[in-house]
Every structure is written in C-alpha cells, then in structure tokens.
Write a protein that holds these residues in place. Structure first.
Motif, mmCIF file in Angstrom:
data_model
loop_
_atom_site.group_PDB
_atom_site.id
_atom_site.type_symbol
_atom_site.label_atom_id
_atom_site.label_comp_id
_atom_site.label_asym_id
_atom_site.label_seq_id
_atom_site.Cartn_x
_atom_site.Cartn_y
_atom_site.Cartn_z
ATOM 1 N N ARG A 214 0.988 -1.128 -0.120
ATOM 2 C CA ARG A 214 0.403 -0.249 0.030
ATOM 3 C C ARG A 214 0.773 1.348 -0.492
ATOM 4 O O ARG A 214 1.998 1.277 0.794
ATOM 5 C CB ARG A 214 -1.314 -0.021 1.197
ATOM 6 N N PRO A 215 1.058 1.946 -1.113
ATOM 7 C CA PRO A 215 1.518 3.071 -1.199
ATOM 8 C C PRO A 215 1.232 4.282 0.122
ATOM 9 O O PRO A 215 2.502 4.976 0.750
ATOM 10 C CB PRO A 215 1.375 4.496 -2.509
ATOM 11 N N ASP A 216 0.166 4.553 0.606
ATOM 12 C CA ASP A 216 -0.176 5.125 1.666
ATOM 13 C C ASP A 216 0.569 5.045 3.175
ATOM 14 O O ASP A 216 1.055 5.787 3.705
ATOM 15 C CB ASP A 216 -1.390 5.480 2.167
ATOM 16 N N VAL A 217 0.984 3.368 3.621
ATOM 17 C CA VAL A 217 1.124 2.522 4.210
ATOM 18 C C VAL A 217 2.922 3.042 4.048
ATOM 19 O O VAL A 217 3.259 3.308 4.897
ATOM 20 C CB VAL A 217 0.839 1.298 4.519
ATOM 21 N N ALA B 89 4.578 5.342 2.474
ATOM 22 C CA ALA B 89 4.774 7.017 2.697
ATOM 23 C C ALA B 89 4.661 6.891 4.124
ATOM 24 O O ALA B 89 5.515 7.953 4.599
ATOM 25 C CB ALA B 89 3.734 7.743 1.942
ATOM 26 N N ILE B 90 3.233 6.828 5.030
ATOM 27 C CA ILE B 90 3.948 7.118 6.437
ATOM 28 C C ILE B 90 4.715 6.991 7.071
ATOM 29 O O ILE B 90 5.457 6.946 8.160
ATOM 30 C CB ILE B 90 2.640 5.843 7.360
ATOM 31 N N THR C 18 8.434 8.437 6.001
ATOM 32 C CA THR C 18 8.668 10.023 6.375
ATOM 33 C C THR C 18 8.537 9.367 7.766
ATOM 34 O O THR C 18 9.558 10.481 8.561
ATOM 35 C CB THR C 18 7.197 10.423 7.126
ATOM 36 N N GLY D 192 -2.417 16.048 7.790
ATOM 37 C CA GLY D 192 -1.649 16.998 6.668
ATOM 38 C C GLY D 192 -1.523 18.278 7.343
ATOM 39 O O GLY D 192 -0.420 19.407 7.457
ATOM 40 N N ALA E 84 2.083 11.243 11.443
ATOM 41 C CA ALA E 84 1.962 10.092 11.187
ATOM 42 C C ALA E 84 1.419 8.179 11.481
ATOM 43 O O ALA E 84 0.340 8.092 10.854
ATOM 44 C CB ALA E 84 3.727 9.493 10.462
ATOM 45 N N LEU F 281 -2.055 9.264 10.784
ATOM 46 C CA LEU F 281 -2.997 8.531 9.214
ATOM 47 C C LEU F 281 -2.696 7.266 9.382
ATOM 48 O O LEU F 281 -3.561 6.464 8.372
ATOM 49 C CB LEU F 281 -1.819 9.153 8.334
ATOM 50 N N GLY F 282 -2.085 6.849 9.772
ATOM 51 C CA GLY F 282 -1.862 4.790 10.092
ATOM 52 C C GLY F 282 -3.071 4.734 10.846
ATOM 53 O O GLY F 282 -3.942 3.709 10.466
ATOM 54 N N ASP G 23 -6.663 3.832 8.815
ATOM 55 C CA ASP G 23 -6.799 3.119 7.707
ATOM 56 C C ASP G 23 -6.006 1.882 8.465
ATOM 57 O O ASP G 23 -7.103 1.201 7.337
ATOM 58 C CB ASP G 23 -5.858 2.561 6.560
#
Length: 180
Positions: free
Chosen positions: A55-58, A60-61, A64, A122, A172, A175-176, A179
C-alpha cells in the motif's frame, strides 16, 4: 540520553554501557514475567503483515517516520560537539539540553496526535515542518551571536526542534490509524 551523559562524564563511558545493559536486563525480565500470555492464532500472519507494504499510503507513512526518527537521532550525534564549539557548554549543561529536548519531543508526540485528530494529519505535518524550519533558522542565528549569548537563542531552537520531532510522529500515527 541525558542521564547517560552525566554517568559517562562522572564515571566513564563504560559505566554508561553497564547502566544501559542493566536497564535492558530489567526490561527483559519485565517482559518475560509481566506480559500476559496470548492465545495462539490471534496475531496476523507474516504474509498479512508484509501485504501492508504494497500500500503506497502505508509506505509513505513508514518512510516519513523513518526519516523523522533518523533526522532526530542526528541530534544526539552532533549536538554536543556543536554546542561545545558554539557556546562552550559542558557535559552537565548538555545533559540538561538533551533532557529538555526529550521533554519537548514527548510533549510534541502528545500534542501532534491531538492536533492530527482535531485538524487532520496534513495540517499537523505542515505546522511541524514549519516549526522545524524556524528551529533551524534560530540555530543558524545562534551561531552568529558568540559564546556568551548563543544559548539564549540555541536553547529555544533546540526545544522547538524537539516539539516537531514528536509532532510528526503523532501525525504519522494518525495517518496510519485511519486505515487500520
């Protein structure tokens, strides 16, 4: 970290390592005897855990978080030498500065998570990034002031640097959390 600086200065670097080894042994005993037993089959399989890496979002987190932590740990490597050179601070003063940085990071983690929950991750990351830029500008200014006045600017800059270090982790985490 601050306690390690003080112990190392007073009793030598080996004493610091012995203290860390003792704390690790106590932690291990606490884990071995303090953790409740868990029924088999409750945890996710290795494949399920690794599937999250697709997963790209995971990713990215995680990227970061890794970059934030790596950047923050550079503080421990260079701050003592930097402060000694710029302001003439000694080991006891460095221990206090590192203690303040740790408190600011803990505060930032708590506040960053609350901010992310309230205003969104964000916004929190943008505020944290802006505060980090301000901290670096203050650090650059502090260098120009000379040893007698440097700490009046450097100490607030270091505390300000600590807050976003914790705040980014809070964002972060938020964000995680959304999901999972």
């Amino acid at each position: 970290m601050p306690l390690g600086v003080l112990v190392g200065e007073r009793f030598g670097w080996r004493a610091t390592f012995f203290c860390v080894a003792g704390m690790a042994a106590l932690s291990l005993l606490g884990i071995l005897f303090g953790m409740p037993s868990q029924r088999p089959g409750i945890t996710a399989s290795l494949g399920e855990r690794l599937a999250l890496a697709k997963r790209p979002d995971v990713m990215a987190i995680l990227a970061t978080s890794v970059l934030t932590v790596a950047g923050t740990f550079t503080l421990y490597t260079y701050l003592g030498v930097f402060l000694a050179h710029v302001s003439g601070i000694g080991p006891q003063g460095l221990a206090l500065v590192l203690f303040g940085f740790g408190l600011a990071s803990a505060f930032g983690t708590r506040l960053g998570g609350a901010m992310a929950d309230h205003w969104g991750a964000g916004f929190t990351v943008i505020v944290s990034g802006g505060l980090t830029v301000l901290a670096y500008l203050l650090l650059s200014l502090g260098v120009t002031l000379g040893p007698a006045r440097a700490m009046f600017v450097l100490l607030p800059a270091i505390l300000l640097w600590g807050w976003p270090a914790g705040g980014d982790d809070g964002a972060a985490g938020a964000l995680g959390r959304a999901d999972f």
